[in-house]
Write a protein that holds these residues in place. Structure first.
Motif, short mmCIF file in Angstrom:
data_model
loop_
_atom_site.label_atom_id
_atom_site.label_comp_id
_atom_site.label_asym_id
_atom_site.label_seq_id
_atom_site.Cartn_x
_atom_site.Cartn_y
_atom_site.Cartn_z
N PHE A 92 0.73 -1.18 -0.07
CA PHE A 92 0.05 0.00 0.10
C PHE A 92 0.91 1.31 -0.15
O PHE A 92 1.89 1.24 0.76
N ARG A 93 0.25 2.30 -0.80
CA ARG A 93 0.97 3.49 -0.71
C ARG A 93 -0.12 4.34 0.40
O ARG A 93 -1.30 4.59 -0.37
N MET A 94 0.36 4.83 1.24
CA MET A 94 -0.59 5.57 2.08
C MET A 94 -1.05 6.80 1.70
O MET A 94 -2.21 7.33 2.23
N ARG A 95 -0.28 7.67 1.17
CA ARG A 95 -0.60 8.94 0.56
C ARG A 95 -0.14 9.00 -0.79
O ARG A 95 0.77 8.59 -1.10
N GLU A 96 -1.13 9.71 -1.71
CA GLU A 96 -0.70 10.19 -3.15
C GLU A 96 0.86 10.74 -2.93
O GLU A 96 1.31 11.59 -2.19
N GLY A 97 1.65 10.26 -3.80
CA GLY A 97 3.08 10.91 -4.08
C GLY A 97 4.07 10.29 -2.91
O GLY A 97 5.25 10.77 -2.96
N SER A 98 3.48 9.48 -1.85
CA SER A 98 4.52 8.96 -1.02
C SER A 98 5.13 7.85 -1.47
O SER A 98 4.50 6.92 -2.64
N ILE A 99 5.80 7.12 -0.64
CA ILE A 99 6.60 5.95 -0.72
C ILE A 99 5.44 4.68 -0.48
O ILE A 99 4.73 5.19 0.38
N ALA A 100 5.49 3.61 -0.89
CA ALA A 100 4.73 2.34 -0.24
C ALA A 100 5.20 1.90 0.97
O ALA A 100 6.61 1.59 0.90
N LYS A 101 4.67 1.93 1.95
CA LYS A 101 5.07 1.54 3.36
C LYS A 101 4.18 0.72 4.07
O LYS A 101 4.28 0.77 5.37
N HIS A 102 3.24 0.16 3.52
CA HIS A 102 2.64 -0.89 4.32
C HIS A 102 2.15 -2.02 3.71
O HIS A 102 2.13 -2.13 2.41
N LEU A 103 2.07 -3.22 4.27
CA LEU A 103 1.80 -4.54 3.76
C LEU A 103 0.70 -5.42 4.26
O LEU A 103 0.39 -4.97 5.57
#
Length: 149
Positions: A92-103
């Motif tokens: 998952f990418r938690m915010r538009e434009g941020s890195i993916a940091k949730h599985l």
């Protein structure tokens, strides 16, 4: 050794109720989202292919480095985003434009899709794959050696 998607989900569900603890991967004691996937890997395949280095909760967001995506790509099999299956590891990418940091791990599909994940403030839970979660999915992976149920 091959594993079935239902075995992946069964193992992930044994982690439900484990408290959220950053950088841990111990069922019942504490885990974060990466620790959950690591723990499921260990239960299914034995030793982990790589131990993660220390990581911050922002996953190198200020540097823009896709570290979690890179690690997933090294050890899991990438899938088409629209090829949804039980047992998938989802990123998952938690915010538009941020890195993916949730599985998470896809637990249910069809009329009531769900996933198991370790979520800060909640611990390991099974959540509905609601629209707010679904629109944040940026990658899907399959554990190696998965056979059809």
């Amino acid at each position: 050794m091959t594993v079935s998607p239902s075995l992946i989900v069964k193992e992930a569900r044994t982690w439900i109720g484990t408290p959220y603890v950053h950088q841990m991967a111990a069922r019942g004691a504490g885990t974060d989202c990466l620790g959950l996937v690591r723990g499921v890997w260990r239960a299914l395949f034995g030793s982990e292919p790589e131990l993660p280095p220390a990581y911050s909760m922002d996953w190198s967001e200020p540097q823009g480095e896709e570290q979690l995506w890179g690690a997933a790509s090294r050890h899991l099999l990438p899938k088409q985003l629209n090829t949804v299956a039980v047992g998938d590891v989802i990123l998952f990418r938690m915010r538009e434009g941020s890195i993916a940091k949730h599985l998470g791990i896809q637990a249910g599909i069809g009329a009531a899709p769900s996933f198991v994940h370790a979520y800060s403030g909640h611990g390991v839970v099974e959540s509905p794959m609601s629209e707010p979660w679904a629109r944040r999915v940026v990658a899907r992976f399959q554990f190696p050696d998965v056979e059809a149920d």
